[in-house]
Design a protein around this motif. Structure first.
Motif, PDB file in Angstrom:
ATOM      1  N   ILE A 118      74.587  39.766 -12.569  1.00 55.42           N
ATOM      2  CA  ILE A 118      74.971  39.200 -11.717  1.00 55.42           C
ATOM      3  C   ILE A 118      76.643  38.790 -11.880  1.00 55.42           C
ATOM      4  O   ILE A 118      76.907  39.072 -13.278  1.00 55.42           O
ATOM      5  CB  ILE A 118      74.532  37.879 -11.032  1.00 55.42           C
ATOM      6  N   ASP A 119      77.331  38.444 -11.162  1.00 56.29           N
ATOM      7  CA  ASP A 119      78.843  38.009 -11.465  1.00 56.29           C
ATOM      8  C   ASP A 119      78.828  36.652 -10.691  1.00 56.29           C
ATOM      9  O   ASP A 119      78.718  36.390  -9.522  1.00 56.29           O
ATOM     10  CB  ASP A 119      79.692  38.953 -10.433  1.00 56.29           C
ATOM     11  N   LEU A 120      79.282  35.773 -11.477  1.00 54.94           N
ATOM     12  CA  LEU A 120      79.377  34.157 -11.418  1.00 54.94           C
ATOM     13  C   LEU A 120      80.910  33.866 -11.959  1.00 54.94           C
ATOM     14  O   LEU A 120      81.077  33.727 -12.909  1.00 54.94           O
ATOM     15  CB  LEU A 120      78.422  33.574 -12.025  1.00 54.94           C
ATOM     16  N   GLY A 121      81.683  33.619 -10.771  1.00 57.68           N
ATOM     17  CA  GLY A 121      82.924  33.017 -10.941  1.00 57.68           C
ATOM     18  C   GLY A 121      83.728  34.349 -11.813  1.00 57.68           C
ATOM     19  O   GLY A 121      84.660  33.712 -12.685  1.00 57.68           O
ATOM     20  N   GLY A 122      83.410  35.484 -11.450  1.00 60.32           N
ATOM     21  CA  GLY A 122      84.364  36.385 -12.076  1.00 60.32           C
ATOM     22  C   GLY A 122      83.832  36.858 -13.567  1.00 60.32           C
ATOM     23  O   GLY A 122      84.431  37.467 -14.130  1.00 60.32           O
ATOM     24  N   TYR A 123      82.659  36.346 -13.938  1.00 63.26           N
ATOM     25  CA  TYR A 123      82.188  36.536 -14.984  1.00 63.26           C
ATOM     26  C   TYR A 123      80.926  37.439 -15.161  1.00 63.26           C
ATOM     27  O   TYR A 123      79.995  36.958 -13.933  1.00 63.26           O
ATOM     28  CB  TYR A 123      81.810  35.570 -16.053  1.00 63.26           C
ATOM     29  N   SER A 124      80.434  38.301 -16.117  1.00 65.59           N
ATOM     30  CA  SER A 124      79.358  39.045 -15.909  1.00 65.59           C
ATOM     31  C   SER A 124      78.188  38.052 -16.630  1.00 65.59           C
ATOM     32  O   SER A 124      78.367  37.543 -17.504  1.00 65.59           O
ATOM     33  CB  SER A 124      79.260  40.377 -16.721  1.00 65.59           C
ATOM     34  N   MET A 125      77.011  38.156 -15.720  1.00 69.33           N
ATOM     35  CA  MET A 125      75.912  37.332 -16.366  1.00 69.33           C
ATOM     36  C   MET A 125      74.574  38.284 -16.261  1.00 69.33           C
ATOM     37  O   MET A 125      74.581  38.998 -15.471  1.00 69.33           O
ATOM     38  CB  MET A 125      75.967  36.100 -15.243  1.00 69.33           C
ATOM     39  N   ARG A 126      73.683  37.776 -17.081  1.00 66.79           N
ATOM     40  CA  ARG A 126      72.522  38.314 -17.090  1.00 66.79           C
ATOM     41  C   ARG A 126      71.604  37.192 -16.690  1.00 66.79           C
ATOM     42  O   ARG A 126      71.480  36.089 -17.284  1.00 66.79           O
ATOM     43  CB  ARG A 126      72.186  38.750 -18.724  1.00 66.79           C
ATOM     44  N   MET A 127      70.710  37.501 -15.623  1.00 70.12           N
ATOM     45  CA  MET A 127      69.783  36.407 -15.236  1.00 70.12           C
ATOM     46  C   MET A 127      68.604  37.047 -15.270  1.00 70.12           C
ATOM     47  O   MET A 127      68.151  38.102 -15.042  1.00 70.12           O
ATOM     48  CB  MET A 127      70.006  36.071 -13.631  1.00 70.12           C
ATOM     49  N   TYR A 128      67.425  35.835 -15.574  1.00 71.51           N
ATOM     50  CA  TYR A 128      66.059  36.180 -15.374  1.00 71.51           C
ATOM     51  C   TYR A 128      65.273  34.963 -14.609  1.00 71.51           C
ATOM     52  O   TYR A 128      65.622  34.032 -14.651  1.00 71.51           O
ATOM     53  CB  TYR A 128      65.414  35.862 -16.928  1.00 71.51           C
ATOM     54  N   THR A 129      64.554  35.592 -13.756  1.00 72.33           N
ATOM     55  CA  THR A 129      63.924  35.062 -12.639  1.00 72.33           C
ATOM     56  C   THR A 129      62.327  35.154 -12.721  1.00 72.33           C
ATOM     57  O   THR A 129      61.705  36.526 -12.868  1.00 72.33           O
ATOM     58  CB  THR A 129      64.108  35.536 -11.125  1.00 72.33           C
ATOM     59  N   ALA A 130      61.610  34.129 -12.786  1.00 65.81           N
ATOM     60  CA  ALA A 130      60.266  33.922 -13.319  1.00 65.81           C
ATOM     61  C   ALA A 130      59.837  32.813 -12.477  1.00 65.81           C
ATOM     62  O   ALA A 130      60.148  31.823 -12.000  1.00 65.81           O
ATOM     63  CB  ALA A 130      59.996  33.572 -14.927  1.00 65.81           C
ATOM     64  N   PRO A 131      58.457  32.899 -12.248  1.00 68.49           N
ATOM     65  CA  PRO A 131      57.551  31.822 -11.432  1.00 68.49           C
ATOM     66  C   PRO A 131      57.695  30.529 -12.056  1.00 68.49           C
ATOM     67  O   PRO A 131      57.644  30.579 -13.556  1.00 68.49           O
ATOM     68  CB  PRO A 131      56.222  32.165 -11.305  1.00 68.49           C
ATOM     69  N   LEU A 132      57.681  29.343 -11.685  1.00 69.75           N
ATOM     70  CA  LEU A 132      57.699  28.200 -12.341  1.00 69.75           C
ATOM     71  C   LEU A 132      56.571  27.233 -11.865  1.00 69.75           C
ATOM     72  O   LEU A 132      55.772  27.050 -12.740  1.00 69.75           O
ATOM     73  CB  LEU A 132      58.950  27.399 -11.876  1.00 69.75           C
ATOM     74  N   SER A 133      56.081  26.901 -10.689  1.00 70.70           N
ATOM     75  CA  SER A 133      55.139  26.538 -10.099  1.00 70.70           C
ATOM     76  C   SER A 133      54.510  26.757  -8.731  1.00 70.70           C
ATOM     77  O   SER A 133      55.342  27.925  -8.358  1.00 70.70           O
ATOM     78  CB  SER A 133      54.951  24.858 -10.134  1.00 70.70           C
ATOM     79  N   ARG A 134      53.548  26.464  -8.351  1.00 67.66           N
ATOM     80  CA  ARG A 134      53.335  26.958  -6.842  1.00 67.66           C
ATOM     81  C   ARG A 134      54.569  26.613  -5.930  1.00 67.66           C
ATOM     82  O   ARG A 134      54.677  25.726  -5.656  1.00 67.66           O
ATOM     83  CB  ARG A 134      51.783  26.334  -6.274  1.00 67.66           C
TER      84      ARG A 134
END
Length: 451
Positions: A118-134
Motif C-alpha cells: 500500500i501507499d501511506l502518506g507517500g511512502y510504500s508500505m507492506r501490510m498483513y491482514t489476519a483474523p483477530l476475533s469473531r
C-alpha cells in the motif's frame, strides 16, 4: 573478431563466458536476497499480528495504532477492523490504514489472511491482514522502502562485483590465452621464419609432453628432414657443378691432342710413313684415354643420381673376386710383381662395382711402383689391403687423394685423370665400407678397404 589473433579470440571468449557466468550468479544472488528480505519482513508482520491476536482478549489497548508509522524509527502500524469495515481501534487522524472488501471478508471469516503493498502518506508500505476475533480483523503495516533500499544496495554491490570480476576475467583470460598459445605462436613464427629465410636449421625448443609439445617435436622432425634434403640437394648440385667444371678441364687436354693429330693427318701426303704410324698410335692412345675418362664420368654421374635404380647386393667371395682382378692386373702390368695373401671372406656387394674398385686400387698401386717392384695384396678379416712401392704421398695431400680429379704432386707426371680413387670411394660408400690410406714420402702407400 576476425582481426584478432587466436590468443585474442580465446581471451574474448573467456571474458564473455566469465561475464555471462558472473551475470547469472549476480542475478541469482539478487533474486535470492530480495526474496529473503521480503520474506523476513512478511515474517515480522505475521509475528506482530499473532502477538496482537494473543494479547487482544486481555489487553485491547495492544491494538491501538502506534503513531505515525511512516517514519522509519516508528513501530509497525496496527489497526483493528470490524466486519462492516469500521475501525475498532484507536487511531491518529490521517494515518488510517486502507480497508477493502477483502479486509472485511477476512474480518467476517470468509477469506484467508493476505499480504498487500500500500501507499501511506507517500511512502510504500507492506501490510498483513489476519483474523483477530469473531467479526474483526487486525491489520499490521510497515514501511517497505527499507527492503527496496537494501535490495538496491545489494544490486549495486553485485553489479560492481560483476564488473570487477569481468575485468579480472579479461586480465586472467588474456594471460592464460597468451601462455596457452605461446607454443603455437612459436610454431607459427618458426614456420614464417623458414618461409621467409628458407633456412630450416633453427629448431623449436620443446617443453612438456602435451599435444602442443608433440606438434613442436613433429615440426622439428620436419625441419630436420627438410634441412637434410636441402643440404643433400645443395651438395649434389655443387658436386655436379664441380664434376662438370673438372670434366670440362680434363676433357680439354685429350681433345686438344686429338685435334692436333687430326690436323697432322690432313697433311698425310707430306708426312713420311713412319710419322703416320706414330700419329695413328697416338690417336689410339688418346682415344682410349678419352674413352676411359668418359666411362669414369658416366659411372660417377650414375652413382650420384638419386633417381637411378640401385643394384641389388648379393653375397660373394671377396678373396675370389680379388684373385680374378689380380690376374687381369698381372697381364696389364707385366713388369710388376703382385704378391697375394687371400683369406676366405664373404661380403654383400655388387660384383661388377667391387671388381671396378679393386681394379682401380691395383692399377693405382702398379702405376706408381717402379718396374720390378712388388705390390702386396691382402684379404683378411673383411679387409682388403693394397700396398705399393711408389714415391709415397705427402701428409698434407692424404685427405684429398679420394677427391675427384685430385692428383698429388708426384702423380701429375703419370698418365691418368684423377678419377680412379674417387670411384673406389664411391663404391665403398655404396657398400657401407670405409676407405683409408697411409703413406710416407719415399716409402710407398697402403690403401685399405674395410667392409
Amino acid at each position: 573478431m576476425n582481426r584478432l589473433g587466436l590468443p585474442g579470440r580465446i581471451a574474448v571468449f573467456f571474458v564473455v563466458a566469465m561475464t555471462l557466468a558472473l551475470a547469472g550468479m549476480a542475478a541469482g544472488a539478487y533474486v535470492v536476497v530480495g526474496h529473503e528480505l521480503k520474506a523476513a519482513q512478511d515474517l515480522n508482520l505475521r509475528r506482530q499480528a499473532t502477538r496482537v491476536a494473543r494479547q487482544f482478549p486481555t489487553d485491547p489497548g495492544v491494538a491501538a495504532i502506534s503513531g505515525p508509522c511512516e517514519y522509519l524509527a516508528a513501530p509497525s502500524c496496527v489497526q483493528v477492523v470490524s466486519a462492516d469495515g469500521a475501525i475498532a481501534s484507536e487511531r491518529l487522524p490521517g494515518h488510517t490504514l486502507p480497508v477493502t472488501d477483502e479486509t472485511r471478508a477476512v474480518a467476517a471469516g470468509s477469506a484467508q489472511p493476505f499480504f498487500s503493498d500500500i501507499d501511506l502518506g507517500g511512502y510504500s508500505m507492506r501490510m498483513y491482514t489476519a483474523p483477530l476475533s469473531r467479526g474483526s480483523a487486525v491489520q499490521v503495516a510497515q514501511r517497505s522502502d527499507t527492503v527496496t533500499t537494501s535490495l538496491r544496495r545489494v544490486g549495486l554491490a553485485l553489479l560492481v562485483t560483476a564488473a570487477a570480476g569481468t575485468l579480472a576475467a579479461a586480465a586472467i583470460g588474456t594471460a592464460l590465452a597468451r601462455r596457452a598459445m605461446a607454443p603455437v605462436v612459436t610454431l607459427t613464427r618458426a614456420a614464417e621464419r623458414v618461409a621467409r629465410t628458407r633456412d630450416p636449421r633453427a629448431h623449436i625448443t620443446v617443453t612438456g609432453t602435451d599435444e602442443v609439445a608433440r606438434l613442436a617435436t613433429s615440426v622439428n622432425t620436419m625441419l630436420f628432414e627438410l634441412d637434410a634434403a636441402l643440404t643433400a640437394e645443395r651438395d649434389s648440385r655443387a658436386a655436379q657443378q664441380r664434376l662438370v667444371a673438372d670434366a670440362s678441364h680434363e676433357l680439354r687436354t685429350p681433345l686438344t691432342a686429338l685435334r692436333t693429330d687430326i690436323d697432322l693427318l690432313r697433311r698425310a701426303d707430306r708426312l713420311p710413313p713412319g710419322r703416320l704410324a706414330e700419329i695413328a698410335a697416338a690417336l689410339r692412345v688418346q682415344a682410349e684415354e678419352l674413352q676411359g675418362l668418359v666411362t669414369d664420368l658416366i659411372d660417377l654421374a650414375r652413382a650420384d643420381d638419386p633417381d637411378a635404380p640401385r643394384e641389388a647386393l648379393e653375397d660373394l667371395r671377396l678373396d675370389s673376386l680379388v684373385a680374378a682382378q689380380v690376374e687381369v692386373a698381372r697381364r696389364h702390368w707385366p713388369a710388376i710383381v703382385f704378391d697375394t695373401t687371400l683369406d676366405p671372406v664373404t661380403v654383400a656387394g655388387v660384383p661388377a662395382r667391387l671388381a671396378r674398385a679393386v681394379t682401380n686400387l691395383l692399377d693405382n698401386a702398379a702405376k706408381f711402383s717402379p718396374p720390378g717392384a712388388t705390390v702386396r695384396v691382402r684379404v683378411s678379416d673383411r679387409t682388403l689391403t693394397v700396398s705399393d712401392a711408389g714415391p709415397g704421398i705427402a701428409a698434407d695431400e692424404l685427405p684429398f687423394v679420394f677427391d675427384r680429379f685430385y692428383r698429388s704432386a708426384t702423380a701429375r707426371t703419370t698418365p691418368g685423370h684423377g678419377l680412379g680413387l674417387a670411384i673406389v670411394a664411391q663404391v665403398a660408400e655404396l657398400h657401407s665400407a670405409r676407405t683409408t690410406v697411409e703413406s710416407q714420402p719415399g716409402k710407398g702407400a697402403v690403401f685399405t678397404l674395410t667392409f
